[in-house]
Design a protein around this motif. Sequence first.
Motif, PDB file in Angstrom:
ATOM      1  N   ASN A  33       0.806  -1.079   0.224  1.00 26.47           N
ATOM      2  CA  ASN A  33       0.012  -0.053  -0.094  1.00 26.47           C
ATOM      3  C   ASN A  33       0.641   1.307   0.083  1.00 26.47           C
ATOM      4  O   ASN A  33       0.592   2.103  -0.630  1.00 26.47           O
ATOM      5  N   ASP A  36       2.241   2.457  -3.198  1.00 27.24           N
ATOM      6  CA  ASP A  36       1.159   2.950  -4.135  1.00 27.24           C
ATOM      7  C   ASP A  36       0.939   4.530  -4.054  1.00 27.24           C
ATOM      8  O   ASP A  36       0.926   5.308  -4.657  1.00 27.24           O
ATOM      9  N   LEU A  37       0.917   4.662  -2.492  1.00 31.13           N
ATOM     10  CA  LEU A  37       0.725   5.980  -2.052  1.00 31.13           C
ATOM     11  C   LEU A  37       1.896   6.841  -2.493  1.00 31.13           C
ATOM     12  O   LEU A  37       1.604   8.056  -2.761  1.00 31.13           O
ATOM     13  N   GLU A  40       1.554   8.057  -6.009  1.00 31.61           N
ATOM     14  CA  GLU A  40       0.717   8.949  -6.406  1.00 31.61           C
ATOM     15  C   GLU A  40       0.782  10.117  -5.631  1.00 31.61           C
ATOM     16  O   GLU A  40      -0.060  11.242  -5.679  1.00 31.61           O
ATOM     17  N   VAL A  42       0.794  10.672  -2.650  1.00 28.84           N
ATOM     18  CA  VAL A  42      -0.041  11.072  -1.385  1.00 28.84           C
ATOM     19  C   VAL A  42       0.695  10.915  -0.246  1.00 28.84           C
ATOM     20  O   VAL A  42       0.474  11.599   0.847  1.00 28.84           O
ATOM     21  N   ARG A 116      -4.515   2.200   3.911  1.00 27.63           N
ATOM     22  CA  ARG A 116      -5.225   3.302   3.843  1.00 27.63           C
ATOM     23  C   ARG A 116      -6.498   3.061   2.866  1.00 27.63           C
ATOM     24  O   ARG A 116      -6.472   2.312   2.165  1.00 27.63           O
ATOM     25  N   ARG A 118      -9.443   3.429  -0.065  1.00 26.04           N
ATOM     26  CA  ARG A 118      -9.042   3.275  -1.438  1.00 26.04           C
ATOM     27  C   ARG A 118     -10.037   4.413  -2.055  1.00 26.04           C
ATOM     28  O   ARG A 118     -10.687   4.134  -3.045  1.00 26.04           O
ATOM     29  N   TYR A 120     -11.627   7.180  -3.905  1.00 30.88           N
ATOM     30  CA  TYR A 120     -10.941   7.821  -5.291  1.00 30.88           C
ATOM     31  C   TYR A 120     -10.228   9.151  -4.868  1.00 30.88           C
ATOM     32  O   TYR A 120      -9.135   9.488  -5.669  1.00 30.88           O
ATOM     33  N   TYR A 123      -6.641   9.211  -3.334  1.00 29.83           N
ATOM     34  CA  TYR A 123      -5.663   8.864  -4.143  1.00 29.83           C
ATOM     35  C   TYR A 123      -5.363  10.027  -5.287  1.00 29.83           C
ATOM     36  O   TYR A 123      -4.292   9.821  -5.752  1.00 29.83           O
ATOM     37  N   ASP A 124      -6.313  10.943  -5.173  1.00 32.61           N
ATOM     38  CA  ASP A 124      -6.055  11.951  -6.367  1.00 32.61           C
ATOM     39  C   ASP A 124      -5.531  13.311  -5.639  1.00 32.61           C
ATOM     40  O   ASP A 124      -6.273  13.911  -5.086  1.00 32.61           O
ATOM     41  N   CYS A 129      -9.052  16.636  -0.097  1.00 29.69           N
ATOM     42  CA  CYS A 129      -9.417  15.614   0.821  1.00 29.69           C
ATOM     43  C   CYS A 129      -9.003  15.883   2.040  1.00 29.69           C
ATOM     44  O   CYS A 129      -7.889  16.042   2.398  1.00 29.69           O
ATOM     45  N   ARG A 132      -6.148  13.733   3.509  1.00 26.37           N
ATOM     46  CA  ARG A 132      -4.826  14.086   3.001  1.00 26.37           C
ATOM     47  C   ARG A 132      -4.521  15.534   3.498  1.00 26.37           C
ATOM     48  O   ARG A 132      -3.354  15.914   4.153  1.00 26.37           O
TER      49      ARG A 132
END
Length: 332
Positions: A33, A36-37, A40, A42, A116, A118, A120, A123-124, A129, A132
């Motif tokens: 995970n 991936d963060l 992106e 994040v 964390r 998922r 949308y 993650y953008d 958000c 974030r």
Amino acid sequence: MTPFAYARARQVDEALALRAGHPEARFIAGGTNLLDLMKENVARPGMLIDITGLPLHDVETTADGGLRIGALVSNADLAYHPEVERRYPLLAQAILAGASPQLRNMASTGGNLLQRTRCYYFYDAGVPCNKREPGSGCPARDGLNRIHAILGASDQCIAVHPSDMCVALAALEATVEVAGPAGRRVIDFADFHRLPGDQPQRDNTLEDDELIVAITLPARGFARHHAYLKVRDRASYAFALVSVAAALEREADGRIAEARLALGGVAHKPWRDPRAEDLLRGQPCNAESFGRAADALLQGAQGFAHNDFKIELARRAIVRALEQAASQEGTP
């Protein structure tokens, strides 16, 4: 991905010391995970502390008959561990429902707890958000929210926790052992994850400088009557729209002596309400009893337009999982 330093720890104390000296650092094990963060943007850790060399890979029987699982046991090894398959098959089923074989080979037990959402929008990095950037807003409330929470949400966040394994751990009443600068402490699983409230950026009660070292299961594993039901968009690999961990103990006359119920895909944490379980105690195993428990567990559920369907879906899934658990005859 932003540049970062890398360090490798061999002992828990060494890992904690590295973290204390680098507040911007993050622990990494399988990285299924976290990476991936990072890709992106994040998560932007200034250092990764590799903990895969720590001595946390064992599964051991405890003095009181439970099972202590090292935080670095892989999901694959845990799902197929003989003691887990025999004594805690609900946990094995949840893990095998949770990801692809490749991910289970890499993902760690401790890391699974720290997944964390998922969502949308989370993650953008180009949209607001609150998870974030607290105070920036929650576009999911009026946006695409088909996969989002129907229980325990707040004005700040309607995201859900994605883990399947954690739903089973909640039903089994596991505990989480963590280590930090102040020493070690044990957290009841029900208290580990948290609802968003006005601090949606906090997924759990783990302090930034603490490390999960083990998860302990109590002796009672509900090996005879259990079911893990996961409803998802595709069977091959997808996060749950709704999942249910159901566990029962039955009297000689077939009535319910004890019940456990936990839901996934519906809240910011695995959702469990002992009051719903209490309604099942002493009751016959039938659709009426199961329906009353489902209604109690879903009391206060609220949809946000695109995910309204999840309320009825969850009710039907609870009843079906309880029926499956009641009819199953596993290992005594």
